[in-house]
Design a protein around this motif. Structure first.
Motif: not given
Length: 458
Positions: A342, A344-346, A385, A441, A454-455
């Motif tokens: 994982i 992407s995303g936060n 995410s 998001e 932030n991932l």
């Protein structure tokens, strides 16, 4: 009014039942003819309750003075006054002694503002008396007991307690303090020593009461920190705050009513989502009212410090941990999510550890972060995410219509690294740690300060 009298009577009863023949500091009125201190207390209390007033002699008895002086103001009583009575009772009955000390004026803090006409006039008169005295006698090294007796005379010295930050809260003699400030400002004597009577008491026993008692002072802008300005929404008046709550609540009802007439499930879901968002906004504004009403008092009662609240408000460190623990938690959660691909995303830390009062409208108003007891508050993380959400849906994890997140136990079942993270930190912090997933998001990341990661590691 009857309830107020009963409360005052009860507090007086507690005071009198604590009398002891070994209390050498107690001075009985001359009108009470008895050799037994215990009997004298009972006689005095009976007389006080019967006549609903007190003479000068009664006013000099330790523990009665404040109530007898202020009894004429009982008809104006509100929550703050009730707190004042309880605070005074604890100061009188739980102190470990008192002594006269000289304290710089700048370190003496007021407990409430002076804003009534008669009080303001009296303050100016006292300041003028001080100025007149010093014009004849010169500026003294210390404004002693004798000087106060000659200029701003009252029944006794100003009385104060020492705070845990090295200042002193004046709980008796507030008007004289403002007079001294006015005089000192004219003469540029902000640090001139003032003789006061200092009560020796464990500050933690009264800290939350002091905080609540000072709420009207904060409204004037005195001792209001940047964190308090944010929590109290100082740019919004009480009237505006109430109007906003009423308007948003009304709009929420409209959205909820429209939801029933939506033919398409997508439209109904969107309308319900809007209604839920309004519920959250209303709760946030209701929480502002709680901050204004009680200040940091409830947090202090939990053992939470002002520094911890300030760090929470600045979005530096959530409640329930220290800075180093928080840094390590963020790094390990990022590592755990990346290990599960994982990337992407936060993720954010959320819940009462970041707000103290819960913003969840499904929970009772006033539910707050708890440090003590068996039911300690959780530390909640949320992962935003879309890629993670798709993996959860592909694995057939679906929420019900009233939910909008992937539950912690689902995330643990699907991602072993998250289960290990939760178990480790729940044990380390002594409170439950959870990670849930959200199918959204985060667009405006700046609002989260250090509470967001932030991932992708950027």
């Amino acid at each position: 009014m009857r309830i107020v009298h009963l409360l005052v009577t009860f507090l007086l009863f507690l005071q009198f039942t604590s009398c002891s023949t070994t209390n050498s500091g107690l001075r009985l009125p001359a009108s009470v003819k008895t050799t037994s201190t215990e009997l004298s207390c009972k006689e005095v209390s009976t007389n006080f309750i019967q006549v609903d007033s007190a003479n000068t002699e009664l006013a000099n008895i330790s523990g009665l003075k404040y109530l007898t002086q202020k009894f004429s103001e009982i008809k104006h009583i509100d929550k703050s006054n009730l707190v004042a009575i309880l605070l005074r009772y604890r100061l009188v009955t739980q102190n470990n002694g008192k002594r006269v000390v000289d304290i710089p004026l700048s370190k003496l803090k007021a407990i409430h503002p002076i804003n009534r006409g008669a009080s303001l006039e009296k303050t100016k008169a006292r300041a003028a008396s001080l100025a007149q005295y010093t014009s004849k006698e010169g500026i003294p090294d210390v404004i002693t007991t004798d000087i106060q007796e000659a200029t701003i005379k009252s029944r006794m010295l100003m009385r104060a307690v020492k705070t845990d930050d090295g200042n002193y809260i004046v709980f008796d003699g507030n008007g004289r303090l403002f007079a001294l400030r006015e005089f000192a400002e004219q003469e540029k004597l902000a640090n001139i020593p003032i003789s006061i009577e200092l009560y020796d008491i464990e500050y933690s026993k009264i800290k939350h009461l002091i905080e609540i008692r000072r709420k009207h002072l904060y409204e004037t802008g005195e001792d209001v920190t940047d964190a308090k300005k944010i929590l109290y929404k100082s740019h919004i008046s009480d009237t505006e705050l109430s109007d906003m709550i009423e308007e948003l609540s009304s709009q929420r009802k409209k959205y909820n009513a429209l939801n029933r007439f939506m033919a398409k499930s997508e439209d109904a879901k969107a309308m319900k989502s809007l209604a839920n968002e309004l519920d959250v906004k209303v709760r946030q504004l209701q929480n502002v009212k709680l901050w204004r009403e009680f200040g940091y008092g409830p947090a202090y009662k939990q053992g939470i410090t002002e520094e911890q609240i300030d760090l929470m408000v600045a979005k530096k460190v959530p409640l329930g941990m220290n800075l180093e623990q928080f840094k390590q938690m963020k790094a390990e959660l990022l590592q755990a999510l990346n290990a599960e691909k994982i990337e992407s995303g936060n993720f954010i830390v959320d819940g009462t550890s970041t707000t103290f009062y819960s913003n969840n409208p499904t929970k009772r108003l006033g539910k707050a972060f708890t440090i003590k007891g068996m039911l300690k508050s959780d530390i909640d993380f949320k992962v935003f995410s879309p890629a993670m959400a798709q993996r959860m849906r592909d694995a057939d994890y679906k929420w019900n219509s009233h939910e909008e997140y992937f539950k912690s136990r689902w995330m643990e079942s699907e991602f072993t690294a998250l289960k290990e993270f939760n178990q480790k930190w729940s044990k380390t912090l002594g409170r439950k740690v959870t990670v849930i997933g959200v199918d959204k998001e985060i667009v405006e990341t700046d609002q989260y300060g250090d509470f967001i990661v932030n991932l992708s590691g950027q």
